[in-house]
Design a protein around this motif. Structure first.
Motif, PDB file in Angstrom:
ATOM      1  N   SER A  30       0.805  -1.224   0.000  1.00  0.00           N
ATOM      2  CA  SER A  30       0.000   0.000   0.000  1.00  0.00           C
ATOM      3  C   SER A  30       0.836   1.271   0.000  1.00  0.00           C
ATOM      4  O   SER A  30       0.305   2.373   0.169  1.00  0.00           O
ATOM      5  N   ILE A  31       2.141   1.147  -0.192  1.00  0.00           N
ATOM      6  CA  ILE A  31       2.995   2.334  -0.202  1.00  0.00           C
ATOM      7  C   ILE A  31       3.867   2.372  -1.445  1.00  0.00           C
ATOM      8  O   ILE A  31       4.149   1.350  -2.062  1.00  0.00           O
ATOM      9  N   CYS A  32       4.299   3.568  -1.791  1.00  0.00           N
ATOM     10  CA  CYS A  32       5.300   3.744  -2.827  1.00  0.00           C
ATOM     11  C   CYS A  32       6.647   3.279  -2.278  1.00  0.00           C
ATOM     12  O   CYS A  32       6.966   3.536  -1.115  1.00  0.00           O
ATOM     13  N   THR A  53       0.676   0.325  -6.801  1.00  0.00           N
ATOM     14  CA  THR A  53       0.128  -0.650  -7.755  1.00  0.00           C
ATOM     15  C   THR A  53       1.195  -1.171  -8.715  1.00  0.00           C
ATOM     16  O   THR A  53       0.989  -2.173  -9.389  1.00  0.00           O
ATOM     17  N   GLY A  54       2.297  -0.435  -8.797  1.00  0.00           N
ATOM     18  CA  GLY A  54       3.334  -0.803  -9.758  1.00  0.00           C
ATOM     19  C   GLY A  54       3.137  -0.189 -11.131  1.00  0.00           C
ATOM     20  O   GLY A  54       3.979  -0.363 -12.012  1.00  0.00           O
ATOM     21  N   SER A  70      10.823  -2.455 -10.490  1.00  0.00           N
ATOM     22  CA  SER A  70       9.579  -3.229 -10.504  1.00  0.00           C
ATOM     23  C   SER A  70       9.315  -3.757  -9.101  1.00  0.00           C
ATOM     24  O   SER A  70      10.208  -3.770  -8.257  1.00  0.00           O
ATOM     25  N   ARG A  71       8.088  -4.194  -8.891  1.00  0.00           N
ATOM     26  CA  ARG A  71       7.731  -4.724  -7.577  1.00  0.00           C
ATOM     27  C   ARG A  71       6.811  -5.921  -7.745  1.00  0.00           C
ATOM     28  O   ARG A  71       6.056  -6.017  -8.714  1.00  0.00           O
ATOM     29  N   ASP A  72       6.889  -6.812  -6.768  1.00  0.00           N
ATOM     30  CA  ASP A  72       6.003  -7.962  -6.716  1.00  0.00           C
ATOM     31  C   ASP A  72       5.331  -7.905  -5.346  1.00  0.00           C
ATOM     32  O   ASP A  72       5.920  -8.309  -4.337  1.00  0.00           O
ATOM     33  N   TYR A  99       6.010   7.391   2.941  1.00  0.00           N
ATOM     34  CA  TYR A  99       4.879   7.584   3.834  1.00  0.00           C
ATOM     35  C   TYR A  99       3.602   7.211   3.082  1.00  0.00           C
ATOM     36  O   TYR A  99       3.515   7.411   1.862  1.00  0.00           O
ATOM     37  N   PRO A 100       2.617   6.684   3.772  1.00  0.00           N
ATOM     38  CA  PRO A 100       1.367   6.294   3.113  1.00  0.00           C
ATOM     39  C   PRO A 100       0.745   7.448   2.334  1.00  0.00           C
ATOM     40  O   PRO A 100       0.684   8.584   2.826  1.00  0.00           O
ATOM     41  N   GLY A 101       0.298   7.145   1.132  1.00  0.00           N
ATOM     42  CA  GLY A 101      -0.395   8.135   0.309  1.00  0.00           C
ATOM     43  C   GLY A 101       0.503   9.056  -0.483  1.00  0.00           C
ATOM     44  O   GLY A 101      -0.003   9.864  -1.284  1.00  0.00           O
TER      45      GLY A 101
END
Length: 124
Positions: A30-32, A53-54, A70-72, A99-101
Motif C-alpha cells: 500500500s505504499i510507494c 500498484t506498480g 519493478s515490484r512484486d 509515507y502512506p499516500g
C-alpha cells in the motif's frame, strides 16, 4: 516496514546487476517504494520509485533507459534491474518505503523506511 536489500556486488562496466529488496512487518503493497544511492564522496541521490500498484514509475534522468524498477506485491519484494552499467553507477543503494499516500516521491523526506543498503561496485 522493514527493508532488506540484496544482490549488490562487483560487476564490470557494460554488465548487468539486479538488486532485490524484501519487506516485512508492514503494509508493503500500500505504499510507494523506491531506491536511492550514495556514491563515495557524494550526496544521497534518488534513483527510482514505483507506486503501490506498480503502474506508475519515476526515474532519475541519470538512470533512464538503463535501470528498471519493478515490484512484486505478492512477494513483498522490490527490484532494480541495472543494465549497461557505467563506472558512475558505483554506490551504496538503499531500498526505501514512502509515507502512506505519498506519490510521486523523489525526495528523501518523503520516505519513512530505509534499508541498510547494498554496495554496488563497477569496474572497468
Amino acid at each position: 516496514v522493514q527493508l532488506v536489500e540484496s544482490g549488490g556486488g562487483s560487476v564490470q562496466a557494460g554488465g548487468s546487476l539486479r538488486l532485490s529488496c524484501t519487506a516485512s512487518m508492514g503494509t508493503f503493497r500500500s505504499i510507494c517504494v523506491g531506491w536511492f544511492r550514495q556514491a563515495p564522496g557524494k550526496d544521497l541521490e534518488f534513483v527510482a520509485g514505483v507506486s503501490w500498484t506498480g503502474v506508475s514509475i519515476v526515474y532519475a534522468d541519470s538512470v533512464k533507459r538503463r535501470f528498471t524498477i519493478s515490484r512484486d506485491n505478492a512477494k513483498s519484494t522490490l527490484y532494480l534491474e541495472m543494465n549497461s552499467v557505467k563506472i558512475e553507477v558505483t554506490a551504496k543503494y538503499y531500498c526505501v518505503g514512502a509515507y502512506p499516500g505519498v506519490w510521486p516521491a523523489r525526495t528523501r523526506d518523503e520516505y519513512k523506511d530505509w534499508g541498510q543498503g547494498t554496495e554496488v561496485t563497477v569496474s572497468s
